[in-house]
Each structure stands twice: as C-alpha cells, then as structure tokens.
Design a protein around this motif. Structure first.
Motif, PDB file in Angstrom:
ATOM      1  N   CYS A  82      -7.013   7.712   2.676  1.00  0.00           N
ATOM      2  CA  CYS A  82      -6.833   8.342   3.990  1.00  0.00           C
ATOM      3  C   CYS A  82      -7.954   9.002   4.851  1.00  0.00           C
ATOM      4  CB  CYS A  82      -5.778   8.968   4.201  1.00  0.00           C
ATOM      5  SG  CYS A  82      -5.001   9.554   5.736  1.00  0.00           S
ATOM      6  N   ALA A  84      -7.794  10.785   6.945  1.00  0.00           N
ATOM      7  CA  ALA A  84      -7.103  12.256   7.667  1.00  0.00           C
ATOM      8  C   ALA A  84      -7.219  13.116   6.509  1.00  0.00           C
ATOM      9  CB  ALA A  84      -5.912  12.021   8.354  1.00  0.00           C
ATOM     10  N   CYS A  85      -6.359  12.700   5.552  1.00  0.00           N
ATOM     11  CA  CYS A  85      -6.112  13.966   4.551  1.00  0.00           C
ATOM     12  C   CYS A  85      -6.573  13.496   3.181  1.00  0.00           C
ATOM     13  CB  CYS A  85      -4.366  13.590   4.069  1.00  0.00           C
ATOM     14  SG  CYS A  85      -3.963  12.180   3.505  1.00  0.00           S
ATOM     15  N   CYS A 103      -3.140   6.952   5.716  1.00  0.00           N
ATOM     16  CA  CYS A 103      -1.937   6.673   4.737  1.00  0.00           C
ATOM     17  C   CYS A 103      -0.575   6.843   6.008  1.00  0.00           C
ATOM     18  CB  CYS A 103      -1.698   7.632   3.811  1.00  0.00           C
ATOM     19  SG  CYS A 103      -1.268   9.501   4.759  1.00  0.00           S
ATOM     20  N   CYS A 106       0.078  10.214   7.495  1.00  0.00           N
ATOM     21  CA  CYS A 106      -0.847  10.533   8.811  1.00  0.00           C
ATOM     22  C   CYS A 106      -0.761   9.561   9.907  1.00  0.00           C
ATOM     23  CB  CYS A 106      -2.466  10.792   8.100  1.00  0.00           C
ATOM     24  SG  CYS A 106      -2.593  12.011   6.977  1.00  0.00           S
TER      25      CYS A 106
HETATM   26 ZN    ZN Z   1      -3.243  10.600   5.206  1.00  0.00          ZN
END
Ligand code: ZN
Length: 114
Positions: A82, A84-85, A103, A106
C-alpha cells in the motif's frame, strides 16, 4: 505473488488503452464541419461526440497513469504494498486490479472479500 503475471496484465491493458486512444483520435479533433453540407444540429452532434471523446480520453489517460505507476512500483520493488500505509495489499485485491495502489483500508472501501 505472481508479479510477472500482474506485469503482463498491466502491460496488456496499457497497450489496449494506447490503441483505443489512437483509434479515437479523430473523434477528439476540433469540430470543423462544412456549414453548407451539414446543419446546425449535426454540428451540435459532432461537438457532443467530441466532448464525450475528450472525457473518455481524460479517463483513459488517468488509468494509464495508474498503470505506469504500478509498473514503476514493480521496478522499485514496492509493488504489492500500500502506498499509503505500507501494508501488503491482499492478493485478491491485486487479482481484481493489479494496478491498485492502496490496501482496502486506505482505499476506504467497505467491499467485502479483499
Ligand atoms: Zn494501506
């Protein structure tokens, strides 16, 4: 994870999009119609077709950006995680769309499964 398979799918989609884009080029061209042979309505039709073709192309380019970004992540070894995370993206989710960058958490989706 079958990265080679995902890459193949992404490259195949990119190729198809590029072909569709090239094939629809004439539809996006400025509307230049002979006013004597076509009426006002036809001109409006043509402009509507052009506007739709432009919107389709805009979406196509956006998707191509997404696909290129996924290929870049593959080259950099970040594919499947992901953006983002940093968590691993569920294989099921990648199977649906190998170019997906986030993911399920997110993405904020509540779809079940992935
Ligand atoms: Zn994520």
């Amino acid at each position: 994870m079958d990265i080679a398979g995902y890459r193949q799918r992404i490259e195949g989609e990119l190729k198809a999009l590029a072909q569709a884009s090239a094939g629809a080029k004439a539809d996006r061209a400025p509307v230049e119609l002979d006013q004597q042979s076509v009426g006002r309505l036809s001109r409006m039709d043509a402009m509507q077709v052009q506007a739709m073709a432009k919107e389709t192309e805009r979406r196509r380019q956006g998707r191509m950006d997404t696909l290129h970004a996924a290929l870049k992540r593959m080259d950099e070894g970040d594919f499947g995680f992901c953006v983002a995370c940093g968590e691993q993206i569920a294989a099921k989710r990648l199977d649906l769309d190998p170019a997906v960058a986030t993911c399920i958490d997110c993405a904020g989706g509540s779809r079940q499964g992935a």
